[in-house]
Scaffold this active site. Structure first.
Site, short mmCIF file in Angstrom:
data_model
loop_
_atom_site.label_atom_id
_atom_site.label_comp_id
_atom_site.label_asym_id
_atom_site.label_seq_id
_atom_site.Cartn_x
_atom_site.Cartn_y
_atom_site.Cartn_z
N LYS A 194 0.84 -1.20 0.00
CA LYS A 194 0.00 0.00 0.00
C LYS A 194 0.87 1.25 0.00
CE LYS A 194 -1.86 2.71 3.02
NZ LYS A 194 -1.85 4.00 2.30
N GLY A 246 7.30 4.81 7.81
CA GLY A 246 6.40 5.93 8.04
C GLY A 246 6.69 6.54 9.40
N SER A 247 5.68 7.14 9.99
CA SER A 247 5.89 7.87 11.24
C SER A 247 6.04 6.91 12.43
CB SER A 247 4.72 8.82 11.47
OG SER A 247 3.53 8.07 11.57
N THR A 248 6.70 7.38 13.46
CA THR A 248 6.86 6.60 14.69
C THR A 248 5.50 6.33 15.32
OG1 THR A 248 9.07 7.45 15.02
CG2 THR A 248 7.93 6.66 16.98
N GLY A 251 3.95 3.56 13.49
CA GLY A 251 4.77 2.38 13.78
C GLY A 251 4.40 1.74 15.11
N GLU A 268 10.63 1.17 9.77
CA GLU A 268 11.56 2.27 9.46
C GLU A 268 10.81 3.55 9.76
OE1 GLU A 268 14.63 1.82 8.36
OE2 GLU A 268 14.59 -0.27 7.73
N CYS A 302 13.47 11.15 5.91
CA CYS A 302 13.50 10.60 7.26
C CYS A 302 14.86 10.86 7.90
CB CYS A 302 13.20 9.12 7.22
SG CYS A 302 14.15 8.28 5.95
N GLU A 399 10.26 15.63 15.41
CA GLU A 399 10.46 15.61 13.96
C GLU A 399 9.50 16.59 13.29
OE1 GLU A 399 9.09 12.22 11.59
OE2 GLU A 399 11.04 12.20 10.62
P1 NAD Z 1 2.52 7.97 8.13
O1 NAD Z 1 2.95 7.10 9.25
O2 NAD Z 1 1.45 8.95 8.35
O3 NAD Z 1 2.03 7.07 6.91
C1 NAD Z 1 2.83 6.07 6.34
C2 NAD Z 1 1.95 5.03 5.69
O4 NAD Z 1 1.18 4.35 6.69
C3 NAD Z 1 0.94 5.60 4.71
O5 NAD Z 1 0.83 4.71 3.62
C4 NAD Z 1 -0.35 5.61 5.53
O6 NAD Z 1 -1.51 5.53 4.75
C5 NAD Z 1 -0.19 4.36 6.36
N1 NAD Z 1 -0.96 4.34 7.60
C6 NAD Z 1 -1.46 5.39 8.32
N2 NAD Z 1 -2.09 4.94 9.43
C7 NAD Z 1 -1.97 3.60 9.42
C8 NAD Z 1 -2.40 2.56 10.32
N3 NAD Z 1 -3.06 2.83 11.45
N4 NAD Z 1 -2.10 1.28 10.01
C9 NAD Z 1 -1.40 0.98 8.89
N5 NAD Z 1 -0.98 1.90 8.01
C10 NAD Z 1 -1.26 3.20 8.26
O7 NAD Z 1 3.85 8.66 7.60
P2 NAD Z 1 3.98 9.70 6.40
O8 NAD Z 1 3.45 11.00 6.90
O9 NAD Z 1 3.47 9.15 5.13
O10 NAD Z 1 5.58 9.75 6.24
C11 NAD Z 1 6.39 10.55 7.00
C12 NAD Z 1 7.07 9.74 8.10
O11 NAD Z 1 7.77 8.61 7.57
C13 NAD Z 1 8.12 10.54 8.81
O12 NAD Z 1 8.03 10.33 10.20
C14 NAD Z 1 9.43 9.97 8.28
O13 NAD Z 1 10.54 10.14 9.10
C15 NAD Z 1 9.10 8.54 8.08
N6 NAD Z 1 10.01 7.90 7.14
C16 NAD Z 1 10.95 7.03 7.60
C17 NAD Z 1 11.84 6.41 6.74
C18 NAD Z 1 12.87 5.45 7.24
O14 NAD Z 1 13.44 4.72 6.43
N7 NAD Z 1 13.16 5.39 8.53
C19 NAD Z 1 11.77 6.68 5.37
C20 NAD Z 1 10.80 7.58 4.92
C21 NAD Z 1 9.92 8.18 5.82
#
Ligand code: NAD
Ligand code: MN
Length: 489
Positions: A194, A246-248, A251, A268, A302, A399
């Site tokens: 996704k 994605g976000s902590t 996560g 990640e 990130c 962040e």
């Molecule tokens: P986000 O966590 O809001 O979303 C990431 C993904 O998760 C999206 O596809 C979203 O639709 C999905 N999602 C949202 N809620 C969910 C849930 N409850 N269950 C399952 N999936 C869900 O993050 P974002 O705003 O898209 O990205 C920015 C964040 O990602 C920042 O914190 C950034 O640091 C992090 N990031 C980390 C890395 C790494 O490798 N460590 C790389 C890129 C981005």
């Protein structure tokens, strides 16, 4: 003829004539369906949402909102493909498919780069020279491992995991999909992926490429949607592993949801990485490195070097040069090859960044913003630095995920180690020094998964990437990235 630049920099710079990347070659459909079992199918809810070009605020296309029912269909297709086809496909045949996907991506690199820029707001020079080539290289690299797994993990019996669910963020849309799909396939797994809701288009283009590659139906399924769609993947009973970037915050939700199940997981997550300038650093290169660390991709990285630490003896010169360099950055149309700083990915993200800028001012930090002008229309944020910050300030601890840098100074190495490690995150760090011994000393003491010396934000498929602490666990890239998709006996 180029026009003269803004008044402040009159003596030194001029506006460049626009050098826009063309978009007439693009073939973007009005509506995109879900990619399940090798076919594009309508979502069960019949619901679609808009995907917006953040530079113009205009709709580019409509994207299907996948539901639990669609996720279930995709997981079933992935399971069938795993049991009946992919687990029986020889490793060298698997490699051929992965190579073919890489080559088809290369052939369509220009189209992919332009779509990435339209959908995400990142500048064309980045999507053209970084995102797309790196995404192709991840497929090439892991194709090479597919038939050499016994050499990757000597004296162990290597087994695939089964069906993996993968969820990606919006900052490197195609690249994150490549980081996830390529090693999963090389190791013999099937996939339900996704992409992020604001940047689904290149993943859907990848679905077209996968279809063209002849990859057996159901080996890769792409389900678009919001967080609820992601949650349906996480909570599906027949998934063997979740790979999330994605976000902590999300996560943590994922980790809770899968606690007590036998699903594997790699996370990640976010970062607040330190970029450290020692007093013997090559100053001009370091200033470029600071700019690259935080203003590259509008700070939507990130591993962004969002906390700058400068040793006192060189602090004034570094900060002055940085401010001058910031004034020269060109903010504007991401499709223009002269642009340095493109658009913020979404209205929501722009609001988050602006809220943090306000918090920084309210907590008493001193703000400096680039004098370059941003376009009136579209989601833009001018490169911003904060000096006179305290370690406890929210803009230092949290962040921001935008082009906002905090600047702190230090006297001794022990002091900077303490300050840099005083963070809930631990994704990356940068060290600038002329002396190898100082670099090795610091890099052995910083709690960060990736450490760059005299450079910043460099990525390579052979090199593992991932964090400490709340930046997550598991590594992507290199052999470590492959390890996350196999069982070893
Ligand atoms: P986000 O966590 O809001 O979303 C990431 C993904 O998760 C999206 O596809 C979203 O639709 C999905 N999602 C949202 N809620 C969910 C849930 N409850 N269950 C399952 N999936 C869900 O993050 P974002 O705003 O898209 O990205 C920015 C964040 O990602 C920042 O914190 C950034 O640091 C992090 N990031 C980390 C890395 C790494 O490798 N460590 C790389 C890129 C981005
Ligand atoms: Mn978009």
């Amino acid at each position: 003829m180029a026009k003269q630049g803004n008044k402040k920099n009159k003596a030194f710079s001029w506006d460049y004539a626009p050098a826009l990347e063309g978009i007439s070659h693009l073939n973007i459909k009005e509506k995109y369906d879900l990619f399940i079992d090798g076919k594009f199918v309508k979502p069960s809810s019949c619901k679609y949402f808009d995907t917006i070009n953040p530079a113009t605020e205009e709709r580019i296309s409509q994207i299907a909102h996948g539901s639990e029912i669609d996720v279930d269909k995709a997981v079933k297709a992935a399971r069938r493909a795993y049991v009946n086809v992919w687990s029986k496909t020889s490793p060298s045949e698997r490699a051929k498919y992965i190579y073919r996907i890489a080559r088809l991506m290369q052939e369509r690199a220009r189209e992919l780069a332009v779509i990435e820029t339209l959908d995400s707001g990142k500048v064309i020079t980045e999507s053209r020279d970084i995102d797309i080539p790196l995404a192709c290289n991840h497929f090439f690299y892991y194709a090479g491992w597919a038939d050499k797994l016994e050499y990757a993990f000597p004296n162990r019996k290597v087994e695939s995991l089964g069906v993996v669910g993968q969820i990606t963020p919006w900052n490197f849309p195609l690249l994150m999909a490549a980081w996830k799909i390529a090693p999963a396939l090389a190791a013999g797994n099937t996939v339900v992926l996704k992409p992020a809701e604001t940047t689904s288009l290149t993943a859907l283009k990848l679905a077209e490429i996968i279809k063209d590659s002849g990859l057996p139906n159901g080996v890769v399924n792409i389900i678009t949607g919001y967080g609820d769609t992601g949650a349906a993947i996480v909570n599906h009973k027949d998934i063997n592993k979740i790979a999330f970037t994605g976000s902590t915050q999300v996560g943590k939700i994922i980790q809770k949801s899968i606690a007590g199940t036998d699903k594997r997981v790699t996370l990640e997550l976010g970062g607040k990485s330190a970029n450290i300038i020692l007093d013997d650093a090559p100053i001009d290169q370091a200033v470029e490195g600071i700019v690259n660390g935080i203003f590259f991709n509008q700070g939507h990285v990130c591993s962004a070097g969002s906390r700058l630490f400068v040793q006192e003896g060189v602090a004034d010169i570094v900060i002055n040069k940085l401010k001058r360099r910031m004034d020269k950055l060109i903010i504007g149309d991401p499709l223009d090859k002269n642009t340095d700083v493109g658009a913020i990915n979404s209205k929501e993200q722009l609001k988050t960044i602006n809220d943090y800028i306000k918090i920084g001012k309210d907590q008493g930090a001193k703000i400096h913003q680039s004098s370059s002008k941003a376009p009136k229309k579209g989601y833009y944020c001018v490169p911003t630095i904060f000096t006179d910050v305290a370690q406890s300030n929210r803009i230092v601890q949290e962040e921001i995920f935008g082009p906002v840098l905090t600047v702190q100074t230090f006297r001794t190495i022990d002091e900077v180690i303490q300050k840099a490690n005083n963070s809930p995150y631990g994704l990356a760090a940068g060290i600038w020094s002329d002396k190898g011994s100082r670099v090795f000393n610091l890099s052995s003491k910083l709690k960060a998964g990736v450490i760059w010396a005299n450079t910043y934000n460099k990525f390579d498929p052979t090199s593992p990437f991932g964090g400490y602490k709340e930046s997550g666990f598991g590594r992507e890239g290199g052999l470590h990235g492959l390890r996350a998709y196999v069982n070893l006996k």
